[in-house]
Design a protein around this motif. Structure first.
Motif, PDB file in Angstrom:
ATOM      1  N   ASP A  77       0.844  -1.185   0.000  1.00 45.60           N
ATOM      2  CA  ASP A  77       0.000   0.000   0.000  1.00 45.60           C
ATOM      3  C   ASP A  77       0.887   1.246   0.000  1.00 45.60           C
ATOM      4  O   ASP A  77       2.114   1.165  -0.075  1.00 45.60           O
ATOM      5  CB  ASP A  77      -0.978  -0.025   1.185  1.00 45.60           C
ATOM      6  N   TYR A  78       0.282   2.425   0.070  1.00 45.30           N
ATOM      7  CA  TYR A  78       1.043   3.672  -0.048  1.00 45.30           C
ATOM      8  C   TYR A  78       1.950   3.912   1.153  1.00 45.30           C
ATOM      9  O   TYR A  78       2.812   4.779   1.113  1.00 45.30           O
ATOM     10  CB  TYR A  78       0.097   4.853  -0.267  1.00 45.30           C
ATOM     11  N   ASN A  79       1.775   3.136   2.234  1.00 42.06           N
ATOM     12  CA  ASN A  79       2.701   3.177   3.368  1.00 42.06           C
ATOM     13  C   ASN A  79       3.730   2.052   3.294  1.00 42.06           C
ATOM     14  O   ASN A  79       4.433   1.786   4.274  1.00 42.06           O
ATOM     15  CB  ASN A  79       1.929   3.083   4.687  1.00 42.06           C
ATOM     16  N   GLU A  80       3.776   1.397   2.137  1.00 49.40           N
ATOM     17  CA  GLU A  80       4.699   0.287   1.895  1.00 49.40           C
ATOM     18  C   GLU A  80       4.496  -0.851   2.890  1.00 49.40           C
ATOM     19  O   GLU A  80       5.447  -1.451   3.399  1.00 49.40           O
ATOM     20  CB  GLU A  80       6.159   0.766   1.892  1.00 49.40           C
ATOM     21  N   ARG A  81       3.236  -1.164   3.147  1.00 42.97           N
ATOM     22  CA  ARG A  81       2.866  -2.308   3.969  1.00 42.97           C
ATOM     23  C   ARG A  81       2.055  -3.278   3.131  1.00 42.97           C
ATOM     24  O   ARG A  81       1.367  -2.879   2.192  1.00 42.97           O
ATOM     25  CB  ARG A  81       2.039  -1.861   5.177  1.00 42.97           C
ATOM     26  N   ASN A  83      -1.082  -5.312   3.079  1.00 43.53           N
ATOM     27  CA  ASN A  83      -2.366  -5.430   3.765  1.00 43.53           C
ATOM     28  C   ASN A  83      -3.288  -6.444   3.097  1.00 43.53           C
ATOM     29  O   ASN A  83      -4.499  -6.393   3.280  1.00 43.53           O
ATOM     30  CB  ASN A  83      -3.050  -4.067   3.833  1.00 43.53           C
ATOM     31  N   GLU A 171      -5.508   3.639  11.800  1.00 39.78           N
ATOM     32  CA  GLU A 171      -5.126   3.014  10.543  1.00 39.78           C
ATOM     33  C   GLU A 171      -6.067   3.555   9.486  1.00 39.78           C
ATOM     34  O   GLU A 171      -7.279   3.457   9.609  1.00 39.78           O
ATOM     35  CB  GLU A 171      -5.267   1.484  10.622  1.00 39.78           C
ATOM     36  N   GLU A 172      -5.520   4.149   8.442  1.00 39.68           N
ATOM     37  CA  GLU A 172      -6.354   4.722   7.411  1.00 39.68           C
ATOM     38  C   GLU A 172      -7.103   3.621   6.676  1.00 39.68           C
ATOM     39  O   GLU A 172      -6.690   2.465   6.643  1.00 39.68           O
ATOM     40  CB  GLU A 172      -5.507   5.515   6.424  1.00 39.68           C
ATOM     41  N   LYS A 180      -1.988   4.002  -6.161  1.00 35.09           N
ATOM     42  CA  LYS A 180      -1.447   4.153  -4.818  1.00 35.09           C
ATOM     43  C   LYS A 180      -0.045   3.552  -4.723  1.00 35.09           C
ATOM     44  O   LYS A 180       0.845   4.114  -4.142  1.00 35.09           O
ATOM     45  CB  LYS A 180      -2.365   3.476  -3.797  1.00 35.09           C
ATOM     46  N   SER A 181       0.142   2.378  -5.252  1.00 32.42           N
ATOM     47  CA  SER A 181       1.432   1.706  -5.160  1.00 32.42           C
ATOM     48  C   SER A 181       1.524   0.633  -6.237  1.00 32.42           C
ATOM     49  O   SER A 181       0.533   0.017  -6.597  1.00 32.42           O
ATOM     50  CB  SER A 181       1.611   1.071  -3.783  1.00 32.42           C
TER      51      SER A 181
END
Length: 285
Positions: A77-81, A83, A171-172, A180-181
């Motif tokens: 995701d955009y936080n580099e996680r 999910n 958490e968004e 996003k990614s």
């Protein structure tokens, strides 16, 4: 084609030159046709998006999935996680040396009696995943304890995740839009699902990266019992949320430092999932 070219040649009195051009043109057409006829087909590898199935909320028990490294990847995701935006390889495209490796294994655990069903040998038939073998297993006491502890920790994790601060979820909301990614990470992924988890209804661990982190193995959990921590967390939320359900950021930060970060709660959760995979090694291969 040559005949038409010849007519044009003769009409303009330039038979030799234009005839040569026609021969050249004919040769090029024949060459191109031959090239296409003898071209080599490119190798094809097919990955299936598994998120729609993983994100379905389960009604009871626990489900555990393992995707083998090299057989699947996650789009971060955009936080580099990761999910849950996971893609798995169609086993049909494994090379010969990998045919004995499991692309995906799934476990369904009845958390009332700890009977477990193991599913293997996934195949895709008309784009629908089907497990072609299954086996029933009864968990021993140590594995029962481990599964129970992970479930309690996931309940705490998800309760924290849903807390509201200053009109924002901690958490968004998770979205998987392509803009996003686009970063893809191949790894071994462990996915755990219990009914209480909020969207996307799963917890995902990048096993290879977590297992290589020595700090996770060195950290010791120093907090309260999980039952006590869960009750304290629910009490904290009930006593401190305003009429809109929001928690003051100062109180939130203090609770998290005292009860979660300072006690190594998150490293402990990671460690227990690593132990789960290692303890279930005979099943997870």
């Amino acid at each position: 084609m040559n005949y038409n070219c010849q007519i044009i040649l003769e009409k303009f009195g330039k038979k030799f030159k234009i005839s040569s051009w026609c021969l050249f043109l004919s040769f090029m057409i024949m060459f191109q046709s031959s090239s296409f006829t003898n071209s080599i087909e490119a190798d094809k590898i097919v990955y299936y998006e598994y998120f729609p199935l993983l994100s379905e909320k389960i009604k009871s028990g626990m489900e555990i999935y393992k995707i083998n490294n090299g057989h699947g990847y996650c789009v971060l995701d955009y936080n580099e996680r990761c999910n849950g935006n996971l893609y798995i390889l169609d086993p049909e495209y494994l090379n010969y040396s990998e045919r004995n490796m499991t692309t995906l294994v799934k476990f369904e655990i009845n958390t009332s009696n700890f009977n477990m069903t193991e599913y293997r040998d996934i195949a895709f038939k008309n784009n629908i995943p089907v497990f072609e073998s299954k086996k029933n297993i009864v968990l021993n006491d140590s594995r029962k304890e481990l599964v129970t502890k992970i479930k309690k920790m996931l309940l705490i994790y998800d309760t924290i995740k849903k807390m509201k601060l200053d009109d924002k979820f901690l958490e968004e909301d998770i979205t998987f839009k392509k803009d996003k990614s686009t970063k893809k990470i191949f790894s071994t992924y462990i996915i755990i699902k219990i009914p209480e988890l909020s969207f996307p209804h799963m917890y995902v661990l990048d096993y290879d990266n977590a297992d290589a982190d020595d700090s996770v193995w060195r950290a010791e959990y120093t907090g309260k019992s999980l039952d006590e921590l869960y009750q304290n967390l629910k009490q904290f939320i009930a006593e401190n949320k305003d009429k809109n359900g929001k928690i003051p950021i100062e109180k939130y930060n203090k609770f998290m430092e005292d009860e979660i970060y300072g006690t190594n709660f998150y490293p402990e959760l990671t460690k227990k999932i690593l132990e789960l995979k290692n303890d279930f090694m005979g099943y997870f291969n």
